[in-house]
Design a protein around this motif. Structure first.
Motif, PDB file in Angstrom:
ATOM      1  N   ALA A 167      42.307  38.248 108.284  1.00 16.58           N
ATOM      2  CA  ALA A 167      42.049  38.720 106.921  1.00 16.58           C
ATOM      3  C   ALA A 167      40.804  38.045 106.355  1.00 16.58           C
ATOM      4  O   ALA A 167      39.999  38.684 105.649  1.00 16.58           O
ATOM      5  CB  ALA A 167      43.264  38.450 106.033  1.00 16.58           C
TER       6      ALA A 167
ATOM      7  N   THR B  69      41.832  43.513 107.794  1.00 12.20           N
ATOM      8  CA  THR B  69      43.067  43.528 106.994  1.00 12.20           C
ATOM      9  C   THR B  69      44.225  44.221 107.704  1.00 12.20           C
ATOM     10  O   THR B  69      45.359  44.110 107.264  1.00 12.20           O
ATOM     11  CB  THR B  69      42.810  44.228 105.651  1.00 12.20           C
ATOM     12  OG1 THR B  69      42.294  45.548 105.901  1.00 12.20           O
ATOM     13  CG2 THR B  69      41.796  43.447 104.819  1.00 12.20           C
TER      14      THR B  69
ATOM     15  N   THR C  89      48.293  37.410 100.641  1.00 22.21           N
ATOM     16  CA  THR C  89      47.652  38.711 100.858  1.00 22.21           C
ATOM     17  C   THR C  89      48.102  39.720  99.818  1.00 22.21           C
ATOM     18  O   THR C  89      49.217  39.652  99.285  1.00 22.21           O
ATOM     19  CB  THR C  89      47.989  39.251 102.262  1.00 22.21           C
ATOM     20  OG1 THR C  89      49.402  39.247 102.453  1.00 22.21           O
ATOM     21  CG2 THR C  89      47.323  38.405 103.343  1.00 22.21           C
TER      22      THR C  89
ATOM     23  N   SER D 145      44.319  42.453 102.251  1.00 25.34           N
ATOM     24  CA  SER D 145      43.193  41.588 101.885  1.00 25.34           C
ATOM     25  C   SER D 145      43.708  40.299 101.257  1.00 25.34           C
ATOM     26  O   SER D 145      44.859  40.218 100.807  1.00 25.34           O
ATOM     27  CB  SER D 145      42.260  42.309 100.920  1.00 25.34           C
ATOM     28  OG  SER D 145      42.948  42.639  99.722  1.00 25.34           O
TER      29      SER D 145
END
Length: 861
Positions: free
Chosen positions: A379, A384, A413, A418
């Motif tokens: 990430a 992602t 996240t 992301s």
């Protein structure tokens, strides 16, 4: 320049030619002893890559990186840390002049996060890639992405001795140049020594401990004057120590020195083990000596065939550490250590048959470890969707999803994968995600100092020696196990990490030094460089903040002790385990554990340690959505009564369950009924008469649907039993209660009469005899009479308004069944004669007319 005698020199021209290609990619297969680890990087430097930037040589282990850098610096005639250096955790021996740097794969993975384009790097060489570490796989994939994107000028090389390269060649692409070098390998004689079985003194037989097997092999090997130095492979530090203790001072050792070799030793201790001295050596090592390092003088290898391998159980969400058998490839690598300098021998402590059954290669690490750290780094690199990464071997989707879920639970996240602000802060710390989250929580809770100490303790090899810390380091007022561990670190700091002083306190000087170095590093990152002081943790003052941070980072490791005196516990997720000796969890009931791991020894057990005491209300304040419960009626199996309990649940874990006396009857009756239905409790008067009533009703509801009688289902049975249990709280109240009155009320008056009329409990036959009707499990009606009492009954009786034939069980005079028939007329014509023939002589006092004398049967026309 490196020695031209190295076999790797054979491919110097091919290597230099391959490096001239645009975006060079090289796959090099070379056996052990070829000199690839020490020869290829200098060749790259000679080709001019060192002038353009750093040649990074990636090693799976710190010890290999450190020792290889020392060796290459010596060969090049330069000072370590100048033109040739190394970078491993807590040690950085490079300078602006460095052209070749040996680094661990974990360090390269970190560099890729901190310097996304690897600015200043001209080449990356992945050495011993066959070990297939997760960091190595990730880093190779990322470096190939960079080479295809912003860094086409960077060279990439992958080297291994045992790797099956066909899949890797495809992975690296059509432009990859494949080179192969021959080794300098002398013949090695393989001797199989399967362990003999011996009595354990308790009537059982088992192989002796592996260190005793190894000692026997050493004794045999040293009888040969040409055995050279001996290298013993053991699975872990414990086995290494036992082996060294067993060998030290033995008269048949011939004055040989015994050296342990494993990653946690100081660099000085490691150097003594690998460098030749005046006396012949026995080196007892983990698999760190399997590859990369050539230990001069070794001509005999003794291989236990075992390795202690860490893993991850995605189903239970815990780390594992199991003793496992090595693969054929690993066994070949180990044996090869005996043939580096001269012909040698390898003693394998297993049989040839077992060798044939071994796996060809060890499984890649991505198949057996937690992937949360990898997914976090992906990430950070902008990937992602981790399943979309260019995996050499794609991990199990379940393990991948667990990692994604953990990062989401830690707040690292967003829904799209992301990084959140917390996630970005977590990537600043060279820690696994849970500990990185702990440090981020420390920043938020204003307790960075204390959490840096905890994270450092979690990362090290451990500050306690095998016998455990001195009890004087513990305090009954402690609320977390980390307090005693940190006192041990402070003791070691005060003693200057002097081994003798530390040992008296049960402290590992090496472990304490590593923790101290990690603490300073983490504190520097966590304080964002604002403080140059080295503050001391104040765990007492920071208790509320520390406890909150631990609950945030280890939300799935909440546990409860199994009783006041127990050393076992139950954990969220249904895991049970054994508490570590001396834990603060013995002084409380509820805790959060930072360490939950499945360990294998004589038996496999789950060890729960590094605990922090918590209060359920503190936990509820952090995770209110995970709580449920209230007052509930619960059956007490000992009292056989229904009691009212106050129950507090954290997910599936019962935190509190307090007895508040007998439950109200309206709550107790349904629970008692359930216990009757599942067989826990027996109603004395739920007898055959009750079962017969149910079977009659269920049969008649099918035979005469026009009556619209209800069927009696299992659900109805529960309702009926509940009616029997009304007003009751315990088993004594219901044990002797009548059942039939409840069933009578089940039907209306006309329904009850129809049941008696059409599914009767008895019949009067045409000859005036009375017969009891029994109904089978499928409601089939049956009567049973001796044949003499059936004389005069020409045909089977019928019930349900003539729609159902009653089966007749024809009994002998002894009351034993002779025949069951659905047609009594058929029995008289076809079966009676045989019955008379068989039984009349045995029962002469009973009437046995001839078949033609049965005048009650209709005659044929």
């Amino acid at each position: 320049m490196d020695s031209p005698s190295l076999p790797i020199e054979e491919i110097r021209g091919e290597l230099l030619d391959a490096l001239q290609a645009p975006s060079p990619r090289i796959l090099l297969k070379a056996p052990t002893g070829s000199g690839k680890s020490t020869g290829v990087p200098p060749m790259m430097d000679d080709a001019g890559l060192g002038e353009r930037g750093l040649i990074v040589v990636v090693q799976p282990r710190r010890m290999a990186a450190r020792l290889l850098a020392r060796h290459v610096a010596r060969l090049r005639g330069v000072e370590l840390g100048k033109e040739v250096g190394y970078v491993v955790r807590f040690e950085r021996h490079i300078s602006p002049r460095t052209r070749i740097a040996y680094v661990t794969d974990g360090m390269l993975e970190r560099w890729l996060t901190e310097r996304p384009a690897l600015e200043g790097v001209s080449a990356v060489v992945f050495d011993e890639f066959h070990e297939r570490s997760l960091s190595g796989d990730l880093s190779l994939g990322r470096v190939l992405d960079l080479q295809e994107g912003p860094r086409p000028d960077m060279a990439v090389a992958v080297m291994s001795a045992t790797l099956e390269i066909s899949g890797l060649r495809d992975y690296m692409g059509a432009s990859c140049r494949v080179l192969e070098a021959h080794g300098r390998q002398y013949p090695v004689e393989t001797v199989y020594r399967a362990p003999r079985l011996v009595s354990d003194g308790r009537g059982r037989v088992a192989p002796p401990p592996v260190w005793e097997q190894a000692a026997d092999a050493v004794k045999e090997a040293v009888k040969d004057d040409g055995c050279g130095d001996v290298l013993i492979f053991m699975p872990g530090v414990y086995e290494i120590r036992k082996t060294a203790e067993l060998l030290a001072g033995r008269p048949w050792m011939g004055g040989r020195d015994v050296f342990p070799l494993y990653g946690a030793l100081t660099p000085e201790q490691q150097n003594r083990a690998v460098e030749q001295g005046k006396n012949p050596r026995v080196i007892v090592s983990t698999n760190v000596a399997e590859t990369s390092l050539t230990i001069e003088g070794v001509r005999t290898v003794i291989d236990s065939g075992l390795v202690r391998r860490s893993g991850w159980d995605p189903y239970r969400g815990m780390d594992t550490l199991h003793l496992t058998k090595i693969s054929k490839a690993s066994a070949a690598q180990r044996a090869g250590r005996a043939g580096r300098v001269a012909p040698g021998r390898c003693f394998r402590l297993w049989s040839e048959a077992e060798q044939a059954r071994k796996a060809d290669f060890d499984p890649p690490e991505c198949f057996r470890v937690d992937l949360a750290g990898a997914v976090l780094n992906l990430a950070a690199w902008g990937i992602t969707a981790p399943e979309g990464f260019r995996w050499l071997d794609a991990p199990d989707p379940l393990v991948m999803q667990r990692a994604v879920n953990l990062l989401a639970a830690l707040g690292a996240t967003e829904a799209d994968g992301s990084l959140t602000d917390v996630g970005r802060r977590m990537t600043a710390f060279p820690l696994p995600p849970r500990l990185a989250r702990l440090m981020a929580a420390g920043q938020d809770e204003q307790c960075v100092v204390e959490l840096a100490a905890i994270a450092a303790l979690m990362q090290g090899e451990g500050v306690a020696m095998k016998g455990g810390l001195n009890d004087n380091l513990r305090d009954s007022a402690d609320y977390t196990d980390f307090q005693a561990e940190w006192r041990a670190v402070e003791k070691a700091v005060d003693a200057g990490f002097e081994a003798g002083a530390c040992t008296r306190w049960g402290i590992s000087a090496r472990g304490a030094r590593e923790v101290w170095m990690a603490y300073r590093q983490l504190l520097s990152i966590g304080s964002r460089g604002k403080s140059r002081e080295m503050p001391e943790p104040d765990f007492t003052a920071a208790r509320p903040a520390v406890v909150r941070a631990m609950m945030e980072s280890f939300a799935d490791h909440v546990g409860v002790r199994n009783g006041v005196a127990a050393n076992t516990c139950r954990m969220a997720g249904g895991v049970g385990g054994r508490l570590a000796e001396g834990s603060v969890a013995f002084h409380g009931e509820h805790f959060v554990a930072a360490e939950v791991a499945e360990l294998s020894g004589k038996a496999v057990e789950t060890r729960v340690g590094r605990c922090t005491l918590i209060d359920p209300e503190e936990l509820r304040a952090v995770w209110p959505e995970r709580f449920s419960g209230g007052e509930a009626a619960v059956f007490d199996a000992v009292l056989r009564r229904v009691r009212l309990h106050r129950r507090l649940m954290y997910e599936d874990l019962v935190l509190e369950d307090r007895d508040r006396g007998d439950a109200p009857p309206e709550l107790a009756a349904p629970i008692l009924a359930e216990k009757v239905v599942d067989g826990t409790l027996k109603l004395v008067k739920w007898d055959d008469a009750v079962e017969q009533w149910i079977r009659r009703l269920n049969g008649l509801s099918v035979w005469m649907p026009e009556l619209e009688l209800p069927r009696f289902s299992e659900e109805d049975k529960l309702v009926a039993i509940s009616l029997v249990c009304e007003g009751a709280v315990g088993y004594k109240d219901i044990k002797e209660r009548e059942i039939i009155p409840v069933l009578r009320d089940w039907l209306s008056g006309w329904q009850a009469k129809a049941l008696d009329d059409y599914a009767p409990v008895s019949l009067t036959l045409t000859n005036g005899q009375h017969a009891k009707v029994r109904y089978g499990e499928d409601s089939t009606p049956v009567i049973g009479l001796t044949v003499q009492r059936l004389f005069g009954v020409a045909a089977s009786p019928r019930i349900a308004n003539g729609s159902v034939t009653v089966k007749v069980e024809v009994l002998a005079p002894s009351q034993r069944p002779w025949q069951v028939t659905g047609s009594l007329e058929s029995f008289w014509r076809n079966g009676y004669g045989q019955m008379k023939k068989d039984l009349a002589g045995r029962y002469p006092r009973h009437r046995w007319p001839d078949p033609e004398e049965l005048d009650f049967l209709p005659r044929s026309r």
